[in-house]
Design a protein around this motif. Structure first.
Motif, PDB file in Angstrom:
ATOM      1  N   LEU A  23       0.930  -1.115   0.188  1.00 52.16           N
ATOM      2  CA  LEU A  23       0.114   0.073   0.049  1.00 52.16           C
ATOM      3  C   LEU A  23       0.964   1.215  -0.034  1.00 52.16           C
ATOM      4  CD1 LEU A  23      -3.000  -1.168   2.594  1.00 52.16           C
ATOM      5  CD2 LEU A  23      -3.082  -0.765   0.095  1.00 52.16           C
ATOM      6  N   THR A  24       1.849   1.442   0.725  1.00 57.08           N
ATOM      7  CA  THR A  24       2.844   2.391   0.715  1.00 57.08           C
ATOM      8  C   THR A  24       3.423   2.754  -0.421  1.00 57.08           C
ATOM      9  OG1 THR A  24       3.537   2.079   3.005  1.00 57.08           O
ATOM     10  CG2 THR A  24       4.977   3.169   1.725  1.00 57.08           C
ATOM     11  N   GLN A  25       3.693   1.421  -1.269  1.00 57.68           N
ATOM     12  CA  GLN A  25       4.336   1.614  -2.724  1.00 57.68           C
ATOM     13  C   GLN A  25       3.157   2.210  -3.563  1.00 57.68           C
ATOM     14  OE1 GLN A  25       7.616   1.181  -3.703  1.00 57.68           O
ATOM     15  NE2 GLN A  25       6.698   2.253  -5.533  1.00 57.68           N
ATOM     16  N   ASP A  26       2.117   1.755  -3.349  1.00 54.02           N
ATOM     17  CA  ASP A  26       0.718   2.138  -4.464  1.00 54.02           C
ATOM     18  C   ASP A  26       0.694   3.864  -4.030  1.00 54.02           C
ATOM     19  OD1 ASP A  26       0.610  -0.210  -5.206  1.00 54.02           O
ATOM     20  OD2 ASP A  26      -1.194  -0.563  -4.280  1.00 54.02           O
ATOM     21  N   VAL A  27       0.650   4.144  -2.833  1.00 49.36           N
ATOM     22  CA  VAL A  27       0.788   5.385  -2.453  1.00 49.36           C
ATOM     23  C   VAL A  27       1.746   6.433  -3.089  1.00 49.36           C
ATOM     24  CG1 VAL A  27       0.492   7.219  -0.502  1.00 49.36           C
ATOM     25  CG2 VAL A  27      -0.720   5.289  -0.233  1.00 49.36           C
ATOM     26  N   GLN A  28       3.060   5.754  -3.030  1.00 51.35           N
ATOM     27  CA  GLN A  28       4.150   6.620  -3.780  1.00 51.35           C
ATOM     28  C   GLN A  28       3.728   6.735  -5.138  1.00 51.35           C
ATOM     29  OE1 GLN A  28       7.365   4.286  -1.963  1.00 51.35           O
ATOM     30  NE2 GLN A  28       7.299   5.628  -0.088  1.00 51.35           N
ATOM     31  N   ASP A  29       3.564   5.603  -5.820  1.00 48.30           N
ATOM     32  CA  ASP A  29       3.393   5.611  -7.211  1.00 48.30           C
ATOM     33  C   ASP A  29       2.217   6.496  -7.700  1.00 48.30           C
ATOM     34  OD1 ASP A  29       5.182   3.543  -7.287  1.00 48.30           O
ATOM     35  OD2 ASP A  29       3.670   2.145  -7.781  1.00 48.30           O
ATOM     36  N   ASP A  30       0.963   6.566  -6.648  1.00 45.62           N
ATOM     37  CA  ASP A  30      -0.127   7.514  -6.966  1.00 45.62           C
ATOM     38  C   ASP A  30       0.601   9.143  -7.025  1.00 45.62           C
ATOM     39  OD1 ASP A  30      -1.608   5.507  -7.793  1.00 45.62           O
ATOM     40  OD2 ASP A  30      -2.749   5.654  -6.013  1.00 45.62           O
ATOM     41  N   GLN A  31       1.279   9.081  -5.838  1.00 53.41           N
ATOM     42  CA  GLN A  31       1.832  10.562  -5.768  1.00 53.41           C
ATOM     43  C   GLN A  31       2.747  11.257  -6.735  1.00 53.41           C
ATOM     44  OE1 GLN A  31       0.825  12.698  -3.213  1.00 53.41           O
ATOM     45  NE2 GLN A  31       1.834  14.130  -4.477  1.00 53.41           N
ATOM     46  N   ALA A  32       3.589  10.205  -7.249  1.00 54.87           N
ATOM     47  CA  ALA A  32       4.270  10.466  -8.599  1.00 54.87           C
ATOM     48  C   ALA A  32       3.580  10.691  -9.946  1.00 54.87           C
ATOM     49  CB  ALA A  32       5.340   9.419  -8.756  1.00 54.87           C
ATOM     50  N   LYS A  33       2.608  10.054  -9.991  1.00 56.83           N
ATOM     51  CA  LYS A  33       1.533  10.352 -11.020  1.00 56.83           C
ATOM     52  C   LYS A  33       0.631  11.493 -10.867  1.00 56.83           C
ATOM     53  CE  LYS A  33       0.612   5.550 -12.110  1.00 56.83           C
ATOM     54  NZ  LYS A  33      -0.480   4.371 -12.063  1.00 56.83           N
ATOM     55  N   LEU A  34       0.377  11.975  -9.628  1.00 60.17           N
ATOM     56  CA  LEU A  34      -0.331  13.116  -9.397  1.00 60.17           C
ATOM     57  C   LEU A  34       0.583  14.462  -9.775  1.00 60.17           C
ATOM     58  CD1 LEU A  34      -2.764  14.671  -8.698  1.00 60.17           C
ATOM     59  CD2 LEU A  34      -1.863  14.299  -6.063  1.00 60.17           C
ATOM     60  N   ASP A  35       1.859  14.129  -9.128  1.00 63.09           N
ATOM     61  CA  ASP A  35       2.857  15.395  -9.302  1.00 63.09           C
ATOM     62  C   ASP A  35       3.235  15.525 -10.774  1.00 63.09           C
ATOM     63  OD1 ASP A  35       2.888  15.460  -6.578  1.00 63.09           O
ATOM     64  OD2 ASP A  35       4.837  14.415  -6.375  1.00 63.09           O
ATOM     65  N   GLU A  36       3.147  14.383 -11.367  1.00 67.51           N
ATOM     66  CA  GLU A  36       3.642  14.578 -12.858  1.00 67.51           C
ATOM     67  C   GLU A  36       2.327  15.474 -13.806  1.00 67.51           C
ATOM     68  OE1 GLU A  36       3.964  11.915 -16.953  1.00 67.51           O
ATOM     69  OE2 GLU A  36       4.561  11.093 -14.927  1.00 67.51           O
ATOM     70  N   LEU A  37       1.236  14.750 -13.261  1.00 66.95           N
ATOM     71  CA  LEU A  37       0.130  15.749 -13.809  1.00 66.95           C
ATOM     72  C   LEU A  37      -0.125  16.892 -13.404  1.00 66.95           C
ATOM     73  CD1 LEU A  37      -2.902  13.014 -13.398  1.00 66.95           C
ATOM     74  CD2 LEU A  37      -1.925  13.622 -15.535  1.00 66.95           C
ATOM     75  N   ILE A  38       0.176  17.652 -12.340  1.00 67.28           N
ATOM     76  CA  ILE A  38       0.231  19.032 -11.759  1.00 67.28           C
ATOM     77  C   ILE A  38       1.243  19.550 -12.464  1.00 67.28           C
ATOM     78  CG2 ILE A  38       0.781  20.536 -10.005  1.00 67.28           C
ATOM     79  CD1 ILE A  38      -0.593  18.185  -7.939  1.00 67.28           C
ATOM     80  N   SER A  39       2.539  19.199 -12.840  1.00 64.86           N
ATOM     81  CA  SER A  39       3.463  19.675 -13.473  1.00 64.86           C
ATOM     82  C   SER A  39       3.164  20.057 -14.952  1.00 64.86           C
ATOM     83  CB  SER A  39       4.855  19.193 -13.299  1.00 64.86           C
ATOM     84  OG  SER A  39       4.842  17.796 -13.822  1.00 64.86           O
ATOM     85  N   SER A  40       2.283  19.152 -15.374  1.00 71.48           N
ATOM     86  CA  SER A  40       1.898  19.214 -16.804  1.00 71.48           C
ATOM     87  C   SER A  40       0.650  20.168 -17.028  1.00 71.48           C
ATOM     88  CB  SER A  40       1.730  18.062 -17.642  1.00 71.48           C
ATOM     89  OG  SER A  40       0.578  17.271 -16.970  1.00 71.48           O
ATOM     90  N   LEU A  41       0.206  20.842 -16.124  1.00 69.02           N
ATOM     91  CA  LEU A  41      -1.092  21.248 -16.093  1.00 69.02           C
ATOM     92  C   LEU A  41      -0.694  22.830 -17.065  1.00 69.02           C
ATOM     93  CD1 LEU A  41      -3.173  21.067 -12.893  1.00 69.02           C
ATOM     94  CD2 LEU A  41      -3.712  20.304 -15.092  1.00 69.02           C
ATOM     95  N   PRO A  42       0.262  23.464 -16.449  1.00 65.50           N
ATOM     96  CA  PRO A  42       0.339  24.899 -17.311  1.00 65.50           C
ATOM     97  C   PRO A  42       0.512  24.679 -18.927  1.00 65.50           C
ATOM     98  CG  PRO A  42       1.700  24.720 -15.243  1.00 65.50           C
ATOM     99  CD  PRO A  42       1.104  23.340 -15.407  1.00 65.50           C
TER     100      PRO A  42
END
Length: 72
Positions: A23-42
């Motif tokens: 579960l910790t790994q899943d959370v870290q993976d999801d956080q990485a995906k979220l960070d990537e999406l946020i950085s691509s928003l602009p």
């Protein structure tokens, strides 16, 4: 009997720890995906023709009183 219970508890503890690690790994993976999406928003917004807001807008509600006909 006590040894059997200790072995069973140890097995359950290992199983729970493995689940926590997964579960910790899943959370870290999801956080990485979220960070990537946020950085691509602009870039995505700019490609859609959106522009950054130039001036901030504020609304001063100091002294605001609702009209008698409006619901609160």
């Amino acid at each position: 009997m006590l040894r059997t219970q200790m072995v069973q508890n140890s097995f359950e503890s290992n199983t729970v720890q493995k689940n926590i690690n997964m579960l910790t790994q899943d959370v870290q993976d999801d956080q990485a995906k979220l960070d990537e999406l946020i950085s691509s928003l602009p870039d995505k917004a700019q490609k859609m023709g959106m522009v950054p807001q130039q001036d901030s807008v504020t609304i001063d509600l100091n002294g605001y009183k609702p009209s008698k006909g409006s619901a609160q």
